[in-house]
Scaffold this active site. Sequence first.
Site, short mmCIF file in Angstrom:
data_model
loop_
_atom_site.label_atom_id
_atom_site.label_comp_id
_atom_site.label_asym_id
_atom_site.label_seq_id
_atom_site.Cartn_x
_atom_site.Cartn_y
_atom_site.Cartn_z
N GLU A 1 1.02 3.88 1.81
CA GLU A 1 1.54 4.29 3.13
C GLU A 1 2.74 3.44 3.54
O GLU A 1 3.73 3.95 4.09
CB GLU A 1 0.46 4.12 4.22
CG GLU A 1 -0.82 4.89 4.01
CD GLU A 1 -1.88 4.04 3.33
OE1 GLU A 1 -1.60 3.43 2.28
OE2 GLU A 1 -3.01 3.98 3.85
N HIS B 1 0.86 -1.18 0.00
CA HIS B 1 0.00 0.00 0.00
C HIS B 1 0.90 1.24 0.00
O HIS B 1 2.05 1.19 0.47
CB HIS B 1 -0.90 0.00 1.24
CG HIS B 1 -2.01 -1.02 1.18
ND1 HIS B 1 -3.04 -1.04 2.09
CD2 HIS B 1 -2.24 -2.04 0.32
CE1 HIS B 1 -3.87 -2.04 1.80
NE2 HIS B 1 -3.41 -2.66 0.72
N CYS C 1 -6.13 1.55 6.11
CA CYS C 1 -6.70 0.25 6.52
C CYS C 1 -6.02 -0.17 7.83
O CYS C 1 -5.09 0.49 8.29
CB CYS C 1 -6.42 -0.78 5.42
SG CYS C 1 -4.68 -1.29 5.36
N CYS D 1 -2.14 -0.55 7.56
CA CYS D 1 -1.40 0.72 7.49
C CYS D 1 -1.56 1.53 8.78
O CYS D 1 -0.60 2.16 9.24
CB CYS D 1 -1.86 1.52 6.29
SG CYS D 1 -1.42 0.71 4.72
#
EC number: 3.5.4.33
Lengths: 157, 157
Positions: free
Chosen positions: B62, B60, B90, B93
Amino acid sequence: MTGNESPVPGSGGFMDLALEEARAAAARGEVPVGAVLVRGGEILAADGNRTLELSDPTAHAEILVMRRAAATLGSQRLPDCDLYVTLEPCPMCAAAISFARIRRLYFGASDPKGGAVENGVRFYSQPTCHHAPEVYSGLAERDAADLLRGFFRDRRG
Amino acid sequence: MTGNESPVPGSGGFMDLALEEARAAAARGEVPVGAVLVRGGEILAADGNRTLELSDPTAHAEILVMRRAAATLGSQRLPDCDLYVTLEPCPMCAAAISFARIRRLYFGASDPKGGAVENGVRFYSQPTCHHAPEVYSGLAERDAADLLRGFFRDRRG
């Protein structure tokens, strides 16, 4: 287990290997957690925590083995794979296990302070969790917990 | 923003850059989320989702910017750093942000289906969360949400 023995196929052998990885992590000065990723009786990856060594806050044992297996298989999803880990996964790892579509999660010691499976946010029971693995807890729980207790006691000492 | 302009120091400029990264992710066929990691007005890393490209369920936006910044700084902790991301993080993260000791989290669109900050497990309000960033939500929310809606509409189409 010595270096040239294969772990017995089955959860006990794979968890023994995860414990070996946890011990190796402790010897490196890392929090002693180890993980093994298995598909069809074959070990795809085995590793322990490396957050200090790699200067990577995401380098938990579970993340390292899933990333390695996903790269090897060329897919971000690992639907036929089972993960063995010595400690209850944290929310980061629990969610990553969900995203990777891991089939079965076997873990050792429960983690009331940081776990996210049977403790804390219990992520797999939440409506924002879109895939939950089958969960088997308590494998080699005493060995895994003793290892963590010993590590933190030595650091305080 | 064109390639040779620096974003204006301040949250608006950094979120504009995160949106550019989200658009670039969409152009690669990835879920359009972008992130920028900043310390003292300096951009340490900017990236978008790359789960497909890297065959990595943890890639992801992040995670990618935090890993890069931590490697650059040689520490798993980023205590003076602020993270700008176009979508509510999420659980994976959100927990990684906590472990990295990120100071401030700025996010764009809310994510009722998968978010873990203001939705879902609301990780930063839980007793198993041991560091919570300051959270600022709704920056460039409409642009970030439009980008996601357009992406999923096109994929269904």
